[in-house]
Design an enzyme around this catalytic site. Structure first.
Site, PDB file in Angstrom:
ATOM      1  N   ASN A 181      -2.078   0.203  -4.327  1.00  0.00           N
ATOM      2  CA  ASN A 181      -3.298   1.007  -4.301  1.00  0.00           C
ATOM      3  C   ASN A 181      -2.974   2.466  -4.606  1.00  0.00           C
ATOM      4  O   ASN A 181      -1.832   2.886  -4.449  1.00  0.00           O
ATOM      5  CB  ASN A 181      -3.961   0.891  -2.922  1.00  0.00           C
ATOM      6  CG  ASN A 181      -4.677  -0.430  -2.746  1.00  0.00           C
ATOM      7  OD1 ASN A 181      -5.342  -0.898  -3.659  1.00  0.00           O
ATOM      8  ND2 ASN A 181      -4.530  -1.038  -1.587  1.00  0.00           N
ATOM      9  N   CYS A 237      -5.437  -8.125  -6.158  1.00  0.00           N
ATOM     10  CA  CYS A 237      -5.828  -7.838  -4.785  1.00  0.00           C
ATOM     11  C   CYS A 237      -6.293  -9.133  -4.147  1.00  0.00           C
ATOM     12  O   CYS A 237      -6.657 -10.080  -4.836  1.00  0.00           O
ATOM     13  CB  CYS A 237      -6.947  -6.788  -4.785  1.00  0.00           C
ATOM     14  SG  CYS A 237      -7.522  -6.292  -3.138  1.00  0.00           S
ATOM     15  N   HIS A 238      -6.303  -9.194  -2.810  1.00  0.00           N
ATOM     16  CA  HIS A 238      -6.712 -10.424  -2.132  1.00  0.00           C
ATOM     17  C   HIS A 238      -8.051 -10.293  -1.430  1.00  0.00           C
ATOM     18  O   HIS A 238      -8.438 -11.155  -0.650  1.00  0.00           O
ATOM     19  CB  HIS A 238      -5.629 -10.863  -1.125  1.00  0.00           C
ATOM     20  CG  HIS A 238      -5.123  -9.746  -0.263  1.00  0.00           C
ATOM     21  ND1 HIS A 238      -3.797  -9.451  -0.160  1.00  0.00           N
ATOM     22  CD2 HIS A 238      -5.773  -8.834   0.500  1.00  0.00           C
ATOM     23  CE1 HIS A 238      -3.629  -8.417   0.647  1.00  0.00           C
ATOM     24  NE2 HIS A 238      -4.816  -8.027   1.062  1.00  0.00           N
ATOM     25  N   HIS A 262     -12.373  -3.520  -4.359  1.00  0.00           N
ATOM     26  CA  HIS A 262     -12.876  -3.151  -3.039  1.00  0.00           C
ATOM     27  C   HIS A 262     -14.374  -2.875  -3.022  1.00  0.00           C
ATOM     28  O   HIS A 262     -14.923  -2.532  -1.975  1.00  0.00           O
ATOM     29  CB  HIS A 262     -12.113  -1.943  -2.462  1.00  0.00           C
ATOM     30  CG  HIS A 262     -10.691  -2.253  -2.118  1.00  0.00           C
ATOM     31  ND1 HIS A 262      -9.795  -1.292  -1.704  1.00  0.00           N
ATOM     32  CD2 HIS A 262      -9.996  -3.421  -2.141  1.00  0.00           C
ATOM     33  CE1 HIS A 262      -8.614  -1.855  -1.478  1.00  0.00           C
ATOM     34  NE2 HIS A 262      -8.724  -3.145  -1.743  1.00  0.00           N
ATOM     35  N   TYR A 281     -16.506   3.804   1.250  1.00  0.00           N
ATOM     36  CA  TYR A 281     -16.916   3.913  -0.150  1.00  0.00           C
ATOM     37  C   TYR A 281     -18.379   4.283  -0.301  1.00  0.00           C
ATOM     38  O   TYR A 281     -18.842   4.563  -1.403  1.00  0.00           O
ATOM     39  CB  TYR A 281     -16.669   2.593  -0.881  1.00  0.00           C
ATOM     40  CG  TYR A 281     -15.286   2.038  -0.712  1.00  0.00           C
ATOM     41  CD1 TYR A 281     -14.182   2.880  -0.716  1.00  0.00           C
ATOM     42  CD2 TYR A 281     -15.068   0.684  -0.535  1.00  0.00           C
ATOM     43  CE1 TYR A 281     -12.904   2.385  -0.539  1.00  0.00           C
ATOM     44  CE2 TYR A 281     -13.798   0.173  -0.367  1.00  0.00           C
ATOM     45  CZ  TYR A 281     -12.722   1.029  -0.371  1.00  0.00           C
ATOM     46  OH  TYR A 281     -11.461   0.529  -0.200  1.00  0.00           O
TER      47      TYR A 281
END
Length: 488
Positions: free
Chosen positions: A149, A170-171, A201, A258
């Protein structure tokens, strides 16, 4: 098959071990070489000993090398995996601490927001060094798999400026799907079919089908609100589901960073988070967790080494994308996953240059994205706010333009909801000065930043945040693990 995989940042011991065992679950991959590289000789020695123990215990011909010479590790590598954290926990602590002085309360701070943007400034010059080495000494058709990241910024820089074949992994999507399957009562994750698309994300489950039956918004809301655990841990996420009509991949705490609506008032933060685990919104939660994990590993290393003597169990292969991508590319066994790539029209209502996370299929011809996806308008608008910040942040990291960096931070949704322009300008000066050793592109700007800080009249405060917890000692962690074991 015989080829070479280089892992940069292999000193991330637990994650490197997971990638290693996942890859060795593919029968054709027993005879490959893993080249580990890291700036820490200490961590390299620990992970090499663990991986050597795994190879020995499973009687494998796999070769493992370790070196601090990155170019040597990359020589001839067909695949390069990056899981670096530039600046380590020392710089990361500043990503959390300094913004708190200006009222910005982050749970993770590694994707956007003030911490994530500065994290990107540290990472991008190093990512470009990786790309230069890959172009010069790796296999001609080498593929760069980035796990580090801030995912979108790192991948953006590697593709646009590093000129290397790159995919970001990414998971988050997998974890979100596991939650949905559980609340809907699926017996297996295989019963759930989903399309998830957006940016890393901030990816959205825009189509859900359980055993072929389409799941609508109201059914999903009811399922989450009825769940005894998620109804408490994912309050913010459920609120976004109600308003947007689709579920977000990201954890409650991460998602809160975010958006400009949930973390801007200290007295409101605790309403939306849950303190049962760091990932649900705790102030500086991931920093605390990372610090405890490092301390635990250092202390309990002999146990980790002993555990490496167990046989590899292919049935416990994780859902991390890397091993499945390599398997598909090398064996032509098709793999479907969600990948971070340049958009180029895959998502119709996001910019072509953005790094998106969306479904794709992998076979011997490469990663093939499912094109023509249109996000719901609210999802696209939310993604756009972050994309614009990411673009400015990447360009600032490349150019060393501190004014552009400040504009990027100013346009961050949460920062803009909390801080004034004067506060942002001073905060960025403070962060650049504090992290100067990892920001070579801003060396020319540091003296002037120090001068401005010496004359500043902008007020700050020492604040731990709305929901901060102290780092637990090894003794406390042992006691907690023992209590959990006894309860089971």
């Amino acid at each position: 098959m015989s080829f070479k995989i280089a892992i940069i940042g292999a000193g991330s011991v637990g994650f490197t071990k997971k990638l290693f065992t996942d890859i060795l679950c593919v029968p054709e991959f027993k005879d490959i070489e893993f080249a580990l590289t890291d700036v820490s000789e200490h961590n390299l020695a620990m992970i090499k000993a663990i991986l050597d123990r795994i190879v020995e215990a499973n009687n494998l011909p796999t070769r493992v090398t370790a070196t601090t010479d990155r170019r040597k590790a990359l020589e001839g590598a067909r695949y390069i995996i990056s899981c670096v954290r530039v600046g380590g926990l020392e710089a990361y602590a500043d990503d959390i601490r300094i913004p708190l002085r200006y009222g910005i309360d982050q749970c993770v701070g590694d994707t956007i927001c003030a911490g994530g943007i500065l994290y990107g400034q540290r990472n991008i010059p190093v990512i470009l060094d990786f790309c230069k080495d890959i172009r010069e000494v790796a296999d001609t058709n080498a593929k760069f798999l980035n796990y580090a990241n801030p995912m979108a910024m790192n991948t953006w820089a590697a593709i646009e400026y590093g000129k290397v074949d790159t995919v970001g992994l990414c998971h988050g999507v997998q974890h979100g799907a596991e939650q949905i399957a559980e609340v809907l009562g699926a017996k297996s994750l295989r019963e759930l079919d989903y399309v998830c698309s957006g940016i890393n994300h901030q990816t959205w489950f825009i189509d859900l089908r359980l055993n072929g039956r389409k799941i609508d918004r109201d059914e999903l809301i009811a399922a989450f609100e009825a769940h005894p655990v998620y109804s408490q841990q994912e309050k913010l996420r459920i609120d976004v589901l109600k308003r947007f009509g689709v579920y977000s991949t990201e954890s409650n705490g991460h998602l809160s960073e975010y958006l400009p609506w949930y973390r801007k008032r200290p007295d409101e933060i605790t309403r939306w988070i849950d303190m049962s685990d760091w990932i649900h919104g705790e102030t500086g939660g991931y920093l605390r967790y990372s610090t405890e994990t490092r301390n635990w590993f250092e202390t309990e290393y002999p146990q980790f080494l002993e555990a490496a003597s167990k046989p590899i169990d292919a049935s416990r292969r994780s859902n991390e994308h890397a091993s499945h991508i390599l398997e598909a590319l090398e064996t032509n066994r098709v793999y479907r996953g969600h990948f971070n790539v340049r958009n180029d029209g895959v998502i119709t209502n996001l910019p072509r240059d953005a790094i998106i996370e969306s479904p794709g299929f992998v076979d011997r011809f490469g990663i093939n994205m499912a094109a023509g996806i249109t996000l719901p308008e609210a999802c696209a608008a939310t993604c756009m706010a972050s994309i614009n910040v990411q673009r400015m942040s990447v360009h600032a990291a490349i150019s060393g333009d501190i004014d552009l960096l400040k504009l990027a931070v100013l346009h961050d949704p949460l920062v803009g909801a909390v801080s004034t322009p004067e506060e942002v300008w001073q905060m960025v000066d403070e962060m650049v000065v504090a992290q100067a050793q990892w920001l070579p592109q801003y060396a020319h700007a540091v003296p002037a930043a120090k001068e401005r800080l010496s004359k500043s009249t902008v007020k700050t405060r020492e604040w731990a945040g709305a929901a901060r917890r102290s780092v637990r000692s090894i003794e406390e962690l042992r006691a907690e693990k023992a209590a959990l074991k006894q309860a089971v």
